[in-house]
Design a protein around this motif. Structure first.
Motif: not given
Length: 688
Positions: A98-112, A146-155, A162-165
């Protein structure tokens, strides 16, 4: 073996800080001089290559005695598993991360995250996938944040990740604080040029307080002016400043280009995919620690609403198991309990929710059936359940007054206009937005909304506007405190990235607003500088537009709350007054042609205006009333051609611009199709 460069110059500076750490961290029976080796490893701030399986004499503290091959492991994972073993009932699930991707704004979290989803074969090869697919909200796509945190998952290799953006803007820090309860580790994404920024510090501080493992991802490594040595160096210093443990300081560094979908252990040697990043996640992020045979416990960290299923509660299962149709107990932090039943149960797989019959502890799930569930409550076993600690978030620093629309145009454009509609909507926002507070105002039709910043409240206003609400908002005000009879106000750290030729005007502007410079540095070869100020939150109100004007639109301003400090004195946030409509009517070209000589206009010919509406910016201090509805007299008509009127293009202010512009005696009228500014009829502070 080649290691990350860039720490040789700082080795002597940090040696005194880390010598004691290295003695404590290593195995008491080291294979060789483990103190110096670990010192090097911590100074370099990164693990060793994943593919390193040599049988040479590189036997570090993690050497396995059962094999002649060196097994490289992360210190955080090892220490966490050791601590888990001491608790007799806890076990670690090795098939989930279970991981969360955290960063400053516009550092490329959602693109990653996009690249991670595509490379894990979530989508078909011929399927069209839009950019920033996790930003599903219309407002997020329009603003590019990104305004709201969102969940997804990969194998990945028979393991579920489990990834939380999460959002990157400081105003939405409450979203980050909420989701950190669900994870065991974070990917800290840092820009390869900018390095750690204000929000990087905030999210890292929260992750370290939770004791989470951290994998540092230096993103956008393909930028021409990338400086990975500086970024790793600065990030390591940030770990030290935030009192990270020895194990947390021994972080793994991954260099990546999210837009190209590549990652590697060295900045100049990237793999063709994100394989090194996936390996780092599975190796350095520990599995969830669970009480498999214990009583059910699940902390609700997020809620959603579905028209058919009702309210959906999302959280991580800490202990026991959950089944569809199961009777449960819902506990609050004050141990007040009620009962409910789980009607439907879902887990996250790939890019959606999949219905399941049961969920074991350690996984993140979503459930339906409890219509009044709230964030922070615990879903527990019906008989033996106990509540988990409640979620705590930082206090708000800015407040704004919401009231019903009192302009002559009330009810023309909105669907919900009454105080009851406004009250219900604002208090409904509290069910999801933990960092926001709503209080009743001085009158029955006024409400005080407090948030982390003006953007935090502006997003709420924009959402309400799109839902059909019509109301008015006052200017933002800071929330002061009084301690030992001393007035304290919030201070923030403002970071401005600006071209060097505009440095002078911006520094002068920040100085006028009681800002104190604490740092200044150049940014690579792009000819820009980074200046850092400690400034009162009051001084930030209206600052963004002023800085953009002073820098010809090239400056980038980022802020984050720092601390409360003594009152800094009076601050003048606006030097110019407003042009105010003199009477009700429709604006004309004839009237606007003379009015524009007094300043810049907000309106065009043919627009309906009312008395007290702000129609422009006065070029001098103080307000000025104008008649923008005056028509040319029809007497003494000549046969010659009428004179052509040339009007300047009016200013187009967005909702954010209007809220930054208004002062104490002014308000913003918000309706679904229109945004207007007007003088507050209840306050006659300024004469016009």
């Amino acid at each position: 073996m080649e290691m990350a460069s860039g720490f040789h110059g700082t080795l002597s500076l940090k040696q005194s800080l880390l010598t004691d750490q290295s003695r404590r961290t290593c195995n008491p029976n080291p294979c060789r001089s483990s103190s110096s080796l670990l010192l090097q490893k911590q100074i370099f701030g990164r693990g060793f290559p994943l593919a390193l399986t040599t049988n040479k004499s590189l036997n570090f503290c993690h050497t396995s005695s059962t094999s002649n091959r060196t097994a490289i492991k992360c210190s955080v994972s090892e220490v966490t598993e050791t601590a888990t073993g001491k608790k007799n009932q806890l076990m670690t699930r090795r098939d989930i991360r279970n991981i969360a991707i955290v960063a400053h704004v516009d550092h490329g979290k959602t693109t990653l995250v996009d690249a991670m989803l595509k490379q894990s074969k979530v989508f078909r090869d011929n399927q069209f996938v839009q950019e920033r697919i996790m930003d599903s909200n219309d407002l997020e796509r329009e603003r590019g944040i990104t305004i709201l945190s969102k969940n997804t998952s990969i194998s990945y290799k028979d393991m579920k990740i489990n990834i939380i953006d999460t959002p990157g803007h400081s105003d939405f820090g409450g979203e980050v604080e909420r989701v950190l309860n669900m994870v065991e580790g974070v990917l800290l994404v840092v820009d390869s040029v900018e390095g750690p920024m204000p929000q990087t510090r905030f999210v890292l501080k929260k992750a370290l307080e939770f004791g989470h493992a951290v994998v540092v991802v230096v993103n956008k490594i393909d930028r021409p002016s990338a400086r990975p040595e500086f970024v790793i160096n600065s990030t390591f210093e940030l770990f030290i400043e935030l009192n990270a443990t020895d194990e947390q300081c021994d972080f793994q560094a991954i260099y990546a280009s999210g837009i190209k979908g590549k990652a590697g252990l060295l900045p100049e040697d990237l793999a063709d995919d994100l394989g090194p990043l996936f390996e780092a996640i599975t190796r350095c992020i520990p599995g969830p620690r669970i009480d498999k045979d214990g009583a059910l416990q699940m902390l609700v960290t997020s809620t959603e609403y579905d028209e058919h299923k009702g309210r959906i509660a999302i959280g991580r299962l800490h202990a026991g198991f959950l089944e569809r149709g199961m009777d449960v107990k819902v506990c609050t932090s004050d141990e007040a309990c009620r009962y409910g039943k789980v009607s439907e149960l879902f887990v996250y797989e790939n890019f959606g929710r999949v219905p399941v019959e049961n969920v074991e502890a350690g996984d993140i799930c979503a459930l339906c059936g409890i219509g009044d569930i709230m964030i922070g409550e615990t879903i527990a076993d019906k008989t033996f359940g106990k509540p988990l600690p409640a979620i705590k978030v930082e206090e708000p620093t800015v407040k704004m007054a919401f009231s019903i629309n009192t302009s002559p145009f009330v009810g023309r454009e909105g669907k919900y206009v009454t105080s009851r509609n406004l009250r219900d909507r604002l208090y409904r926002e509290l069910e999801r937005n933990l960092a926001m507070k709503v209080e009743d105002g001085e009158t029955a039709d006024t409400f005080i909304v407090s948030g982390r910043g003006t953007l935090h409240i502006t997003i709420l206003i924009e959402n309400m506007r799109r839902e059909g609400y019509e109301f008015m908002v006052g200017p933002p005000r800071v929330i002061n405190k009084r301690v030992n009879e001393k007035l304290l106000e919030p201070f923030e750290i403002a970071t401005v990235e600006i071209p060097e030729e505009y440095m002078g005007p911006v520094v002068e502007l920040l100085g006028k607003r009681r800002g104190q410079m604490i740092d200044m540095q150049g940014l690579g070869s792009e000819g820009t500088s980074l200046i850092k100020y400690k400034i009162p939150t009051r001084g930030l109100l209206g600052l963004r537009n002023a800085i953009l004007t002073a820098s010809r639109g090239t400056a980038i301003l980022n802020t984050i709350f720092d601390t409360y400090g003594p009152w800094a004195g009076d601050i003048n946030t606006r030097d110019q007054g407003s042009l105010v409509a003199f009477e009700d009517g429709t604006s004309t070209s004839y009237a606007l042609s003379s009015a524009q000589e007094r300043g810049q206009m907000f309106i065009r010919p043919g627009e309906e205006v009312y008395k007290g509406q702000i129609v422009g910016i006065h070029q001098r201090p103080g307000d000025l009333s104008l008649n923008v509805c005056k028509r040319k007299a029809a007497t003494n008509v000549r046969s010659n051609k009428e004179q052509t009127v040339i009007l300047d293009t009016p200013l187009a202010y967005s909702l954010d611009d209007c809220i930054e512009y208004i002062q104490e005696d002014e308000m913003v009228e918000v309706t679904p199709p229109s945004i207007r500014m007007c003088k507050n009829p209840k306050l006659a502070k300024k004469k016009y």
